[in-house]
Design a protein around this motif. Structure first.
Motif, PDB file in Angstrom:
ATOM      1  N   ASP A 125       0.837  -1.207   0.000  1.00  0.00           N
ATOM      2  CA  ASP A 125       0.000   0.000   0.000  1.00  0.00           C
ATOM      3  C   ASP A 125       0.872   1.256   0.000  1.00  0.00           C
ATOM      4  O   ASP A 125       0.595   2.218  -0.731  1.00  0.00           O
ATOM      5  CB  ASP A 125      -0.916   0.007   1.222  1.00  0.00           C
ATOM      6  CG  ASP A 125      -1.969  -1.091   1.162  1.00  0.00           C
ATOM      7  OD1 ASP A 125      -2.278  -1.557   0.049  1.00  0.00           O
ATOM      8  OD2 ASP A 125      -2.467  -1.482   2.237  1.00  0.00           O
ATOM      9  N   LEU A 126       1.907   1.242   0.833  1.00  0.00           N
ATOM     10  CA  LEU A 126       2.806   2.398   0.921  1.00  0.00           C
ATOM     11  C   LEU A 126       3.523   2.655  -0.402  1.00  0.00           C
ATOM     12  O   LEU A 126       3.602   3.788  -0.875  1.00  0.00           O
ATOM     13  CB  LEU A 126       3.841   2.167   2.022  1.00  0.00           C
ATOM     14  CG  LEU A 126       3.474   2.589   3.441  1.00  0.00           C
ATOM     15  CD1 LEU A 126       4.541   2.115   4.418  1.00  0.00           C
ATOM     16  CD2 LEU A 126       3.306   4.094   3.534  1.00  0.00           C
ATOM     17  N   LEU A 127       4.055   1.590  -0.984  1.00  0.00           N
ATOM     18  CA  LEU A 127       4.822   1.734  -2.223  1.00  0.00           C
ATOM     19  C   LEU A 127       3.931   2.167  -3.380  1.00  0.00           C
ATOM     20  O   LEU A 127       4.353   2.954  -4.231  1.00  0.00           O
ATOM     21  CB  LEU A 127       5.532   0.418  -2.551  1.00  0.00           C
ATOM     22  CG  LEU A 127       6.646   0.023  -1.568  1.00  0.00           C
ATOM     23  CD1 LEU A 127       7.106  -1.408  -1.834  1.00  0.00           C
ATOM     24  CD2 LEU A 127       7.818   0.987  -1.676  1.00  0.00           C
ATOM     25  N   GLU A 128       2.707   1.674  -3.405  1.00  0.00           N
ATOM     26  CA  GLU A 128       1.773   2.103  -4.453  1.00  0.00           C
ATOM     27  C   GLU A 128       1.453   3.585  -4.303  1.00  0.00           C
ATOM     28  O   GLU A 128       1.436   4.334  -5.288  1.00  0.00           O
ATOM     29  CB  GLU A 128       0.490   1.281  -4.381  1.00  0.00           C
ATOM     30  CG  GLU A 128      -0.504   1.639  -5.479  1.00  0.00           C
ATOM     31  CD  GLU A 128      -1.828   0.933  -5.335  1.00  0.00           C
ATOM     32  OE1 GLU A 128      -2.612   0.961  -6.303  1.00  0.00           O
ATOM     33  OE2 GLU A 128      -2.105   0.364  -4.259  1.00  0.00           O
ATOM     34  N   ALA A 129       1.222   4.026  -3.063  1.00  0.00           N
ATOM     35  CA  ALA A 129       0.895   5.430  -2.824  1.00  0.00           C
ATOM     36  C   ALA A 129       2.065   6.344  -3.184  1.00  0.00           C
ATOM     37  O   ALA A 129       1.863   7.473  -3.639  1.00  0.00           O
ATOM     38  CB  ALA A 129       0.509   5.628  -1.356  1.00  0.00           C
ATOM     39  N   ARG A 130       3.290   5.852  -2.996  1.00  0.00           N
ATOM     40  CA  ARG A 130       4.476   6.661  -3.285  1.00  0.00           C
ATOM     41  C   ARG A 130       4.844   6.627  -4.770  1.00  0.00           C
ATOM     42  O   ARG A 130       5.705   7.383  -5.216  1.00  0.00           O
ATOM     43  CB  ARG A 130       5.669   6.148  -2.477  1.00  0.00           C
ATOM     44  CG  ARG A 130       5.525   6.304  -0.988  1.00  0.00           C
ATOM     45  CD  ARG A 130       6.694   5.676  -0.249  1.00  0.00           C
ATOM     46  NE  ARG A 130       7.923   6.436  -0.417  1.00  0.00           N
ATOM     47  CZ  ARG A 130       9.095   6.066   0.073  1.00  0.00           C
ATOM     48  NH1 ARG A 130       9.200   4.931   0.738  1.00  0.00           N
ATOM     49  NH2 ARG A 130      10.162   6.810  -0.101  1.00  0.00           N
TER      50      ARG A 130
END
Length: 296
Positions: free
Chosen positions: A120-125
């Motif tokens: 989730d974090l990597l997708e958002a970034r």
């Protein structure tokens, strides 16, 4: 004036401490770990940096004590807090440590619990390369999980997310494997959707790489499975590369494109079952043999 101590001698306390040091150190570390845990807990609502520092000390001490479960629990707490406070680097670092420890213990469920927030974090970034790499880890863990360890609904949702987020050559091969596995297990709708996802990657898969073969096979499989509006377009595309098809895919293609084939479905079937852990070629032959039998 006291007499000087003889060389090589020490007080009783010194000698006792030296002989019991190996027992005292773990006690000391446990006490320190509890102290840092309490300080982290009290600071987490008001002073993030202080809480983070104490969490990290506690994680380190628990690891030194060999208390991996507590270290992973504290690492997860810190990662979650860091994510809430926008400290992505700390969150990713500690989620990754938990993933590694869980994977070493062959705890697929626990590893995925830590990996999903990372995704989730990597997708958002917008970290596309790292996101693809972490998805590779997630699917590897998913593939190694024991039957029933990961709930079917969670497994299918993870694979759908992967299909939505990663559009690459590598993803074609992975999705084709999952598609065949689902079809072998009788999960028709899920298997057909994954064949479609594999076929959609024909625009990013080069003709000279191995994944191009599975894209072609997926195209044949999806036509055999359902009445599609792009049936003729799909078969014409595959026809231009017919020589690259595997034997099972070619037999099914001939039946669809030419209207007949010399291959008997039973000649293709291998008898593999969903939980046999068979090679992809054996699964493909079984699934395509079944599709060919349905057409006949």
């Amino acid at each position: 004036m006291s007499a000087p101590q003889a060389p090589g001698t020490g007080s009783r306390l010194d000698r006792w401490l030296e002989s019991n040091l190996s027992e005292l150190l773990p006690w000391k570390h446990r006490a320190e770990a509890v102290y840092h845990e309490k300080r982290a807990e009290s600071a987490r609502g008001s002073d993030y940096e202080t809480a983070r520092d104490h969490y990290e000390e506690a994680v380190s001490l628990r690891g030194r004590l060999g208390d991996s479960e507590r270290a992973m629990a504290l690492g997860t707490e810190l990662a979650t807090l860091a994510r809430e406070r926008g400290d992505d680097a700390t969150a990713l670092d500690h989620y990754e440590r938990v993933v590694e420890l869980r994977a070493r213990r062959e705890d697929a469920r626990g590893a995925l619990d830590a990996l999903e927030p990372m995704l989730d974090l990597l997708e958002a970034r917008g970290s596309d390369d790292e996101l693809a790499e972490r998805w590779g880890h997630a699917l590897m863990i998913l593939g190694k999980a024991e039957p029933g360890e990961i709930a079917d609904q969670r497994r299918d949702e993870l694979i759908r997310r992967y299909a939505d987020q990663i559009h690459s050559e590598d993803s074609a091969g992975r999705l084709y494997g999952f598609a065949l596995t689902r079809l072998l297990a009788g999960e028709e709708d899920e298997g057909a959707a994954l064949l479609d996802a594999t076929w959609e990657r024909r625009d990013v898969v080069r003709e000279q790489v191995g994944q191009f073969l599975v894209v072609l096979a997926a195209g044949v499989g999806r036509v055999a499975h359902a009445d599609l509006t792009d049936r003729e377009e799909t078969l014409d595309f595959v026809a231009d590369h017919r020589e690259k098809l595997s034997d099972p895919a070619r037999a099914l293609f001939d039946r669809l494109y030419e209207g007949e084939t010399d291959v008997d479905p039973d000649e293709l079937k291998t008898g593999v079952e969903p939980n046999d852990g068979a090679e992809l070629r054996a699964v493909e032959a079984e699934v395509f043999g079944d599709l060919l039998e349905r057409l006949d």
